[in-house]
Enzyme design. Sequence first.
Site, PDB file in Angstrom:
ATOM      1  N   GLY A 167      19.225   4.089   7.335  1.00 29.00           N
ATOM      2  CA  GLY A 167      19.345   3.784   6.235  1.00 29.00           C
ATOM      3  C   GLY A 167      18.366   2.711   5.707  1.00 29.00           C
ATOM      4  N   GLY A 210      17.476   1.514  14.670  1.00 29.52           N
ATOM      5  CA  GLY A 210      17.542   0.906  13.097  1.00 29.52           C
ATOM      6  C   GLY A 210      17.990  -0.516  13.067  1.00 29.52           C
ATOM      7  N   ILE A 250      20.457  -1.931  14.494  1.00 29.98           N
ATOM      8  CA  ILE A 250      21.008  -2.518  15.849  1.00 29.98           C
ATOM      9  C   ILE A 250      20.057  -3.536  16.498  1.00 29.98           C
ATOM     10  CG2 ILE A 250      22.359  -2.192  17.742  1.00 29.98           C
ATOM     11  CD1 ILE A 250      22.839   0.653  16.850  1.00 29.98           C
ATOM     12  N   GLY A 307      22.904  14.508   2.298  1.00 27.27           N
ATOM     13  CA  GLY A 307      22.094  13.493   2.674  1.00 27.27           C
ATOM     14  C   GLY A 307      21.892  12.842   4.012  1.00 27.27           C
ATOM     15  N   GLU A 313      11.828  -4.066  16.173  1.00 28.17           N
ATOM     16  CA  GLU A 313      13.224  -4.038  16.348  1.00 28.17           C
ATOM     17  C   GLU A 313      13.856  -2.668  15.679  1.00 28.17           C
ATOM     18  OE1 GLU A 313      15.977  -4.387  17.811  1.00 28.17           O
ATOM     19  OE2 GLU A 313      15.848  -6.523  17.879  1.00 28.17           O
ATOM     20  N   LYS A 334      13.070   7.391  20.684  1.00 26.07           N
ATOM     21  CA  LYS A 334      13.619   6.135  20.766  1.00 26.07           C
ATOM     22  C   LYS A 334      14.217   5.908  22.322  1.00 26.07           C
ATOM     23  CE  LYS A 334      15.849   6.500  16.417  1.00 26.07           C
ATOM     24  NZ  LYS A 334      16.810   6.920  15.293  1.00 26.07           N
ATOM     25  N   GLU A 388      17.904  16.203   6.897  1.00 24.68           N
ATOM     26  CA  GLU A 388      16.713  16.351   6.157  1.00 24.68           C
ATOM     27  C   GLU A 388      16.846  18.010   5.950  1.00 24.68           C
ATOM     28  OE1 GLU A 388      13.770  14.386   5.989  1.00 24.68           O
ATOM     29  OE2 GLU A 388      14.712  12.564   6.776  1.00 24.68           O
ATOM     30  N   ALA A 422       0.818  -1.262  -0.114  1.00 29.29           N
ATOM     31  CA  ALA A 422       0.082  -0.080  -0.066  1.00 29.29           C
ATOM     32  C   ALA A 422       0.947   1.158   0.155  1.00 29.29           C
ATOM     33  CB  ALA A 422      -0.885   0.086   1.194  1.00 29.29           C
ATOM     34  N   ASP A 473      13.707  12.938  17.738  1.00 26.55           N
ATOM     35  CA  ASP A 473      14.032  11.610  17.198  1.00 26.55           C
ATOM     36  C   ASP A 473      14.592  10.919  18.290  1.00 26.55           C
ATOM     37  OD1 ASP A 473      14.297   9.506  14.968  1.00 26.55           O
ATOM     38  OD2 ASP A 473      16.303   9.696  15.608  1.00 26.55           O
TER      39      ASP A 473
HETATM   40  N1  LIG Z   1      14.900   5.598   6.844  1.00 25.72           N
HETATM   41  C1  LIG Z   1      15.172   5.062   7.709  1.00 25.72           C
HETATM   42  O1  LIG Z   1      16.510   5.017   7.894  1.00 25.72           O
HETATM   43  C2  LIG Z   1      14.543   4.427   8.925  1.00 25.72           C
HETATM   44  C3  LIG Z   1      15.140   4.113  10.027  1.00 25.72           C
HETATM   45  C4  LIG Z   1      14.532   3.551  11.328  1.00 25.72           C
HETATM   46  C5  LIG Z   1      12.954   3.689  11.254  1.00 25.72           C
HETATM   47  N2  LIG Z   1      12.396   4.102  10.218  1.00 25.72           N
HETATM   48  C6  LIG Z   1      10.936   4.266  10.102  1.00 25.72           C
HETATM   49  O2  LIG Z   1      10.419   3.446   9.261  1.00 25.72           O
HETATM   50  C7  LIG Z   1       9.116   4.016   8.745  1.00 25.72           C
HETATM   51  C8  LIG Z   1       9.067   4.337   7.120  1.00 25.72           C
HETATM   52  O3  LIG Z   1      10.327   5.425   6.796  1.00 25.72           O
HETATM   53  P1  LIG Z   1      10.874   5.626   5.344  1.00 25.72           P
HETATM   54  O4  LIG Z   1      12.099   6.339   5.664  1.00 25.72           O
HETATM   55  O5  LIG Z   1      10.934   4.242   4.844  1.00 25.72           O
HETATM   56  O6  LIG Z   1       9.409   6.689   4.870  1.00 25.72           O
HETATM   57  P2  LIG Z   1       9.403   7.182   3.396  1.00 25.72           P
HETATM   58  O7  LIG Z   1      10.708   7.249   2.748  1.00 25.72           O
HETATM   59  O8  LIG Z   1       8.691   8.494   3.726  1.00 25.72           O
HETATM   60  O9  LIG Z   1       8.040   6.059   2.844  1.00 25.72           O
HETATM   61  C9  LIG Z   1       6.916   6.234   3.199  1.00 25.72           C
HETATM   62  C10 LIG Z   1       6.012   5.286   2.408  1.00 25.72           C
HETATM   63  O10 LIG Z   1       4.854   5.174   2.869  1.00 25.72           O
HETATM   64  C11 LIG Z   1       3.598   5.427   2.051  1.00 25.72           C
HETATM   65  N3  LIG Z   1       2.585   6.067   2.623  1.00 25.72           N
HETATM   66  C12 LIG Z   1       2.865   7.223   3.430  1.00 25.72           C
HETATM   67  N4  LIG Z   1       1.720   7.655   3.824  1.00 25.72           N
HETATM   68  C13 LIG Z   1       0.599   6.745   3.561  1.00 25.72           C
HETATM   69  C14 LIG Z   1      -0.776   6.828   3.450  1.00 25.72           C
HETATM   70  N5  LIG Z   1      -1.397   7.572   4.065  1.00 25.72           N
HETATM   71  N6  LIG Z   1      -1.139   5.618   2.655  1.00 25.72           N
HETATM   72  C15 LIG Z   1      -0.480   4.838   2.103  1.00 25.72           C
HETATM   73  N7  LIG Z   1       0.946   4.748   1.973  1.00 25.72           N
HETATM   74  C16 LIG Z   1       1.362   5.909   2.609  1.00 25.72           C
HETATM   75  C17 LIG Z   1       4.438   6.276   1.029  1.00 25.72           C
HETATM   76  O11 LIG Z   1       3.922   6.248  -0.131  1.00 25.72           O
HETATM   77  P3  LIG Z   1       4.383   7.007  -1.575  1.00 25.72           P
HETATM   78  O12 LIG Z   1       5.633   6.280  -1.836  1.00 25.72           O
HETATM   79  O13 LIG Z   1       3.340   6.879  -2.559  1.00 25.72           O
HETATM   80  O14 LIG Z   1       4.507   8.401  -1.072  1.00 25.72           O
HETATM   81  C18 LIG Z   1       5.865   5.887   1.089  1.00 25.72           C
HETATM   82  O15 LIG Z   1       6.056   4.605   0.201  1.00 25.72           O
HETATM   83  C19 LIG Z   1       9.113   5.561   9.538  1.00 25.72           C
HETATM   84  O16 LIG Z   1       8.273   4.940  10.707  1.00 25.72           O
HETATM   85  C20 LIG Z   1      10.260   5.740   9.826  1.00 25.72           C
HETATM   86  O17 LIG Z   1      10.159   6.354  11.187  1.00 25.72           O
HETATM   87  C21 LIG Z   1      13.193   4.572   8.984  1.00 25.72           C
END
Ligand SMILES: NC(=O)c1ccc[n+]([C@@H]2O[C@H](COP(=O)([O-])OP(=O)(O)OC[C@H]3O[C@@H](n4cnc5c(N)ncnc54)[C@H](OP(=O)(O)O)[C@@H]3O)[C@@H](O)[C@H]2O)c1
Lengths: 438, 438
Positions: free
Chosen positions: A308, A135, A137, A188, A130, A206, A191, A46, A202
Site C-alpha cells: 500500500g 511494507g 511492518i 486492485g 525497512e 523478501k 496486478e 525524479a 515477490d
Molecule cells: N506499492 C507498494 O505497496 C510497495 C510496497 C513495498 C515496496 N514497494 C517498492 O517500492 C518501490 C516503488 O513502488 P511503487 O509501487 O511506488 O512503484 P510505481 O507506482 O510503479 O512508481 C514508480 C515511479 O518511479 C518512476 N520511475 C520509474 N522508472 C524511472 C526512471 N527510469 N527514471 C525516473 N523515474 C522512474 C516512475 O515515474 P513516472 O511516474 O513518470 O512513470 C514512477 O513515478 C518498488 O521498488 C516497490 O517494489 C512498493
Amino acid sequence: MTDYRRLRVALLGAGAVGSQVAALLRQHADELADRAGARLELVGIAVRDVDAPRETDLPRDLFTTDAESLIVGSDIVIELMGGIEPARAYILQAINSGADVVTANKALLATHGPEIFDAADQVGAEVYYEAAAAGAIPIIRPLRDSLAGDRVQRIMGIVNGTTNYILDRMDTEGAEFADVLADAQRLGYAEADPTADVEGFDAAQKAAILASLAFHTTVPLDAVHREGITAIDKSMMDAARHAGYVIKLLAVCERLTEASGSESISVRVYPALIDRAHPLASVHGANNAVFVQAEAAGNLMFYGAGAGGVQTASAVLGDVVSAARRHIAGGVGVGESTLANLPVVPVGRVTTRYQITLEVDDQAGVLATVAGILSEGRVSIATVEQTVIDAGAGEPAVARLVIGTHKALEQDLSETVDRLAASGVVERVVSVLRVEGD
Amino acid sequence: MTDYRRLRVALLGAGAVGSQVAALLRQHADELADRAGARLELVGIAVRDVDAPRETDLPRDLFTTDAESLIVGSDIVIELMGGIEPARAYILQAINSGADVVTANKALLATHGPEIFDAADQVGAEVYYEAAAAGAIPIIRPLRDSLAGDRVQRIMGIVNGTTNYILDRMDTEGAEFADVLADAQRLGYAEADPTADVEGFDAAQKAAILASLAFHTTVPLDAVHREGITAIDKSMMDAARHAGYVIKLLAVCERLTEASGSESISVRVYPALIDRAHPLASVHGANNAVFVQAEAAGNLMFYGAGAGGVQTASAVLGDVVSAARRHIAGGVGVGESTLANLPVVPVGRVTTRYQITLEVDDQAGVLATVAGILSEGRVSIATVEQTVIDAGAGEPAVARLVIGTHKALEQDLSETVDRLAASGVVERVVSVLRVEGD
Ligand SMILES: NC(=O)c1ccc[n+]([C@@H]2O[C@H](COP(=O)([O-])OP(=O)(O)OC[C@H]3O[C@@H](n4cnc5c(N)ncnc54)[C@H](OP(=O)(O)O)[C@@H]3O)[C@@H](O)[C@H]2O)c1
Ligand SMILES: NC(=O)c1ccc[n+]([C@@H]2O[C@H](COP(=O)([O-])OP(=O)(O)OC[C@H]3O[C@@H](n4cnc5c(N)ncnc54)[C@H](OP(=O)(O)O)[C@@H]3O)[C@@H](O)[C@H]2O)c1
C-alpha cells in the site's frame, strides 16, 4: 520553532509509494524536523514523465527527469522507482557522492544487495530498507538491532498480501483460485499480470532479504526454493480445514544444525498447512505477518500492512528520519561488523512434516503396501485417515488416504512420493503439502 | 578470529533476568562480538548476597556487593536490580561516569524517566530500555525509529502477562477469578502478592513508558488512569462471550484532537471488551501484544513474551549490542531532538463505547425511563438486549438489560450511570465495561 540544520532530500520516483512520501514530507515538515533534529528539505523528484498525473498534490517545479543531477549534493536519496536499472546505478551514484540511501526496492536488494552494501561500507554510508521486506511492518530494526544479542532459529512470514488475500478468500468462501484471482484483479489486490505474486517471486525476494539479515549471511535469490499457489484448489482448502489447518503461502527461513554442530540455513517459499491455532493462521485479507522464533526471546510476531502506498511510505519516512539523525550525530555506520555467511542448503536437505493425500484402490493390503513404501523411504507415519469414495457403478472402488507424516527429509519424501505414484496401488497423488509451525 | 576492541560491561543484579543475561554474554561471546563489533567483557556482577544460589552457572569471582566500584570505568552498565533506589543512584552514577546504560526497570523509568534521560542528554550518554515496556517484544525501536516519520494515533497493549493468563483461563474455562489466581500463583504465573499485576500497576508503568515514546511527551505515572481486573467475574466473562467480545486488560494510549485542532493525549489501563475478531483477542496465555494504529502505517501488532528471565534477557542483550555499536561508531545520541509534550487529559475527557448491564424491574415503561436518562446524559444507545430473569416465586419479576452505547464521554457516562442507579427503576448496576478496538 527550533532553528534546525537543513538536509537535502532527493526523491527518485513518485508512484504509489513515492507520491505519498513526498506528500508526507511536506505535510509533516515541522514534526519531522523535531523527530530528525534536522529540516528535511525535498529538493526534487525524479520521474520519467514530469507531466504525468500524481496521486497527491505536488508543485510541478519539484519534478525532473534528470535524476543524476538531482542526486549530486543530496544528503539523503530515497529510491522508489523500482526495478534493477537505473535504480542500481542511481543508488551507487548516491552512495559514492556521500549520501545515505533509503530504498524499498526488494527486487534490487535481493539480487544486488551485496554490491550495494559493500559500496556503502567502503565510504561509510548507510542503506536503509525497512519497506523492502514487509511494507509497513517494522521488521528490519527488530532483526538487526533488537534481536542482535539473540539467535534467530526460524522465520515464517506471510509476506505477500495478494496471495494471502486469495488464499484467505478461498478458505472463508470456499471459492476456487481462478475466481478469487479474477476478483482480486478487479478490486486492485492483484496486478493484471499476477505472476510475481502468485508464483512466489515477490515472497522469494523478501525471504532472501529477511534471511540475509536474520542469519548474517548473503542469500542469493536463486538459493531460495520457490513454489507458488496456482496449484491450490478448493478441495485442498477443504481438506486442510477438515484437518484443522489453513493453507498459507509461507516464506520460511531456518537455521539448521547438524549433529556435528556445523550450521547451515534453508530459505524457501511454498504454500504450507498451518494449524488454525497458530498466530499466523489468523492473518486475514491482504495483511502480512512475520513470525520469528529466537533462542532466548521465544516466539515473536510482527503484523501489519505489507503493501500500500501510504503504509509503505510510513516505513520509508522512518528510515529517512534515521538517516537524518545519523547525519546529525555524525557517527559512522552502526550495522554489524562481521558476516557469519552460513551455507544455504537446497530444499532437499530440509526436514518438515507432510500431509500426503492419495487415491488408492480400495482393496485389502493396499494400506500395508503404502505403509511399506513410506517406511522404506524413511518417512514415518503419524496419522492416517481413509475414506472410501463412491466411484460410480461398474467402476472399481477407490479410497482416499490422507497421511500425516512425522518430520522427514524433503529428498526422502519426494523420492517416496515418486515410488508411491509408480507402485501400482496408487491411482493418483492428490496433493503433497508441507506442514509448518512447530 | 577478528581482533576486536574490548568494552567493559558491568551487570547490576543477577536475578531472573540478570542471571540469564550474564550466561548469554558468556556463552555467545564470539557471536556477540561479531554483532557488536567489540568484545563485551563482563567485568563483574553486583548483587546483595554473593553466595546466593543463581539460576545459571557463573564464576564466583565475578560477584561483588560493591556496585559503585564496579560502575567506575565501565563502558556499558546493565541495571537489572529493579526498584527505585539504589537503582536510580547507580544509573545516574553510570551516566555521569561516561557509560551507556541498559535497563529493564519499568518502575524506575515510569517515575524518574525524565531525570534519567535529562542526565544522559547532558553528557551525551544513551539509556536503552527495550525490555522495560513489553519484555522480549521489540517495541521501543519500532516506536522510536521505524514510526518516527509517522503519527501514532493509538496504542492498545496487552502488556501484563499475569492478568492476560488469568483472563484467558477465565474465558476459556469459565472459571472464577479467585480460583484462577490461586492456580496462577501455584504455577508461578502470579506472585504471592499479586497486587502489582491484578490492580494494573505494572501495566500502568508500561503504558506511561509507551505513551511517552509514542507521543514524544512526558507522561507522569499519576496521569495514567488505572483500574485492575479484580472486579471481573465469571458472569461478566460469559456475557462478554455471548456478545462476541472477550475481556482483556488493556493499556490504551491515545491521541485526542479537539475541533480546534489542538491535541492532547489520554493514557489509561482498564479491563475492556474487545471484539473476538480483533487481533488482540487471540493473544492467549501469558503472552503480550502491542497494537499500534498510525496515521500512515495503519494497524500494526507486535506479539511475544512480555516477561520471563531468558526472554527478557534477549531484549537486554539487543540493547547491549546497540550500545556497543554506538561506542564503536563514536556518534552522539541518535534519539529525537524535541519533545512535543502534549497535555495528558484525565479519563473523564475520553470518549469510548460502553456496555452497561443493569437489572431492572420488569414492568412497562422501565425501558423508556432508562432510555430517557441515557439520552439526557448525552449517552446514545446503539443496541439493547432485554432478558427476563426468573426471580423465584413471590419475588417481583426482574429483567436484565444489556445496553451497548455509541461513543460517549467518560464523564457523561459515569454521571449517567450514577443517575440510573438512583432512578428507582434500576435494581442493580451489574457492570459497566468499555469497548475498545475500533
Ligand atoms: N506499492 C507498494 O505497496 C510497495 C510496497 C513495498 C515496496 N514497494 C517498492 O517500492 C518501490 C516503488 O513502488 P511503487 O509501487 O511506488 O512503484 P510505481 O507506482 O510503479 O512508481 C514508480 C515511479 O518511479 C518512476 N520511475 C520509474 N522508472 C524511472 C526512471 N527510469 N527514471 C525516473 N523515474 C522512474 C516512475 O515515474 P513516472 O511516474 O513518470 O512513470 C514512477 O513515478 C518498488 O521498488 C516497490 O517494489 C512498493
Ligand atoms: N522477570 C521478568 O520477567 C522481567 C521482565 C521485564 C522486566 N523486568 C525487570 O527487570 C528487572 C530485574 O527483574 P528480575 O525479575 O530479574 O529481579 P530479581 O529476580 O528480583 O533480581 C534482582 C537482582 O538484583 C539484585 N539486587 C537487588 N537489590 C540490590 C542492591 N541494593 N544491591 C545490589 N544488588 C541488588 C539481587 O541480588 P540478590 O540476588 O543477591 O538478592 C538480584 O540478583 C526489574 O526492573 C524488572 O521490573 C523483569
